[in-house]
Write a protein that holds these residues in place. Structure first.
Motif, PDB file in Angstrom:
ATOM      1  N   PRO A  82       1.039  -6.400  16.938  1.00 26.16           N
ATOM      2  CA  PRO A  82       1.233  -5.844  16.367  1.00 26.16           C
ATOM      3  C   PRO A  82       0.426  -4.963  15.711  1.00 26.16           C
ATOM      4  O   PRO A  82       0.323  -3.347  15.557  1.00 26.16           O
ATOM      5  N   PRO A  86       1.351   0.644  16.440  1.00 28.93           N
ATOM      6  CA  PRO A  86       1.198   1.262  15.810  1.00 28.93           C
ATOM      7  C   PRO A  86       0.081   3.043  16.465  1.00 28.93           C
ATOM      8  O   PRO A  86      -0.042   4.390  16.898  1.00 28.93           O
ATOM      9  N   ASP A 292      -2.047  -4.437   8.152  1.00 31.12           N
ATOM     10  CA  ASP A 292      -1.394  -3.822   7.281  1.00 31.12           C
ATOM     11  C   ASP A 292      -0.303  -3.875   8.288  1.00 31.12           C
ATOM     12  O   ASP A 292       0.221  -2.545   8.428  1.00 31.12           O
ATOM     13  N   LEU A 294       3.273  -4.789  10.524  1.00 32.52           N
ATOM     14  CA  LEU A 294       4.735  -4.297   9.928  1.00 32.52           C
ATOM     15  C   LEU A 294       4.994  -5.408   9.537  1.00 32.52           C
ATOM     16  O   LEU A 294       5.396  -5.631   8.368  1.00 32.52           O
ATOM     17  N   ARG A 297       4.055  -6.687   5.531  1.00 29.22           N
ATOM     18  CA  ARG A 297       4.474  -5.579   4.432  1.00 29.22           C
ATOM     19  C   ARG A 297       6.717  -5.962   4.490  1.00 29.22           C
ATOM     20  O   ARG A 297       6.769  -6.366   2.846  1.00 29.22           O
ATOM     21  N   VAL A 298       7.136  -6.582   5.174  1.00 28.97           N
ATOM     22  CA  VAL A 298       8.788  -7.168   5.158  1.00 28.97           C
ATOM     23  C   VAL A 298       8.648  -8.663   4.446  1.00 28.97           C
ATOM     24  O   VAL A 298       9.676  -8.873   4.922  1.00 28.97           O
ATOM     25  N   ARG A 307      -5.887  -2.096   5.136  1.00 25.11           N
ATOM     26  CA  ARG A 307      -5.448  -1.358   5.214  1.00 25.11           C
ATOM     27  C   ARG A 307      -5.934  -0.726   6.686  1.00 25.11           C
ATOM     28  O   ARG A 307      -7.080   0.453   6.270  1.00 25.11           O
TER      29      ARG A 307
END
Length: 369
Positions: A82, A86, A292, A294, A297-298, A307
């Motif tokens: 992950p 980004p 940080d 995804l 966060r979930v 982050r």
């Protein structure tokens, strides 16, 4: 129309359907200066015919004529991680308004694939290479091949400015220090630390930051509570490593009330491992991650983390590449290193340490081991 050998609509197809020569159609569709000498009705007819047939210019043929591929290679160490997603999106965003198309390849944390993909990018005549590689590798072949072909290179996740490569990364030492300070500020004194694999460039500076902050806060780190992630081949190994180390930490019998994990996937593994040992986060033990991404966060609980501005790092790296390509005469200028500032993101996986509180005695058990 006769059946085409290729599935693509060609200039010849448009010329045949429009009733004009290939040269006239080419002049009109390429908007060459000579197109002003073609009647407006003819230009409109040719364009309408091309649109009806679904014609698109042959970028490959055009690149051969201009000796320019208008392509930037993006070589990622592991697209299943992950961390990379980004960054790649940031690169795409920065290149979207340019004439350059990114060609993204995944090395899957394998040195062999890294070398093969780099060779493939050079064979495809990419005009620049952006490397996402936070793991340590032998740069000899990379620099030898890229520089022999005079292809500009930018790297994300490592500092190779000393080798003449503009580099974009996080201030990992400060990030490690922020993570330790956060736990200390919540009253935690017995803190377990999971460091990164030795292959990861981020591992050493983050650990140095943790050590520095622990000294500042007057916290003595128990060597038995400092565990290193094993070498891993993909992102899932980070999660499994965190899960197994969490159980190992509990089984040491040493007291701890917080875990500082190398990254978010490791932190998620720690939460799972502690839960399997009957220990709840954050009621019994606080956990902090890094990056940080995804999943942090979930998740439940959502992971407190440091982050990295990953998308922004990708955007800035791509913008730097565009600057290099726009001014090739400055290609040999001094390389720059850009260190982004880390940011503490507080979520529900960390909480104040209160010795008097316990969840069915589990906090007490961790505290008194």
């Amino acid at each position: 129309m006769a059946k085409r050998k290729s599935g693509h609509v060609t200039l010849s197809d448009v010329a045949h359907a429009a009733g004009f020569s290939v040269s006239t159609v080419s002049i009109v569709l390429s908007e060459a200066p000579l197109s002003r000498h073609v009647a407006a009705t003819t230009r409109e007819h040719i364009r309408a015919t091309a649109a009806h047939l679904g014609y698109h210019p042959d970028a490959f043929a055009r690149s051969l004529r201009k000796r320019s591929s208008r392509t930037i290679g993006v070589l990622a160490f592991d697209l299943s991680d992950p961390y990379c997603v980004p960054i790649v999106r940031g690169i795409h965003s920065a290149l979207q308004s340019s004439e350059y198309l990114p060609m993204v390849l995944d090395a899957q944390t394998e040195r062999r694939l890294f070398d093969e993909h780099l060779r493939l990018l050079l064979e495809r005549r990419v005009e620049g290479v952006i490397v996402i590689a936070s793991w340590v590798f032998d740069e000899a072949n990379l620099f030898a091949d890229v520089r022999k072909n005079s292809v500009p290179i930018v790297i994300i996740g490592r500092d190779l400015s000393a080798r003449g490569v503009s580099s974009f990364l996080l201030d990992n030492e400060e990030g490690g220090a922020q993570a330790l300070r956060h736990l200390a500020g919540l009253g935690h004194r017995r803190i377990a630390v999971i460091t990164g694999p030795h292959e990861m460039f981020d591992s050493k500076p983050r650990w140095l930051g943790v050590e520095r902050a622990s000294e500042e806060c007057g916290i003595a780190l128990d060597p038995l509570l400092v565990q290193q992630l094993p070498s891993f081949g993909d992102a899932e190994h980070g999660f499994e490593g965190g899960r197994e180390i969490a159980k190992r930490l509990v089984n040491t019998g040493r007291p701890f009330t917080a875990v500082l994990a190398f990254d978010d996937l490791t932190a998620l593994g720690v939460v799972r491992g502690l839960a399997e040992m009957g220990i709840h986060v954050p009621q019994d033990c606080s956990v902090i991650g890094f990056d940080d991404v995804l999943p942090a966060r979930v998740a439940t609980p959502a992971i407190t983390t440091i982050r990295q501005p990953l998308r922004s790092m990708g955007e800035h790296a791509a913008q730097r590449m565009l600057e290099r390509l726009a001014a090739p005469q400055q290609a040999r200028e001094r390389a720059r290193v850009h260190k982004a500032a880390p940011q503490l993101i507080v979520r529900s996986s960390t909480a104040l340490y209160r010795k008097s509180e316990s969840s069915k005695g589990r906090r007490k058990r961790l505290d008194s081991r």
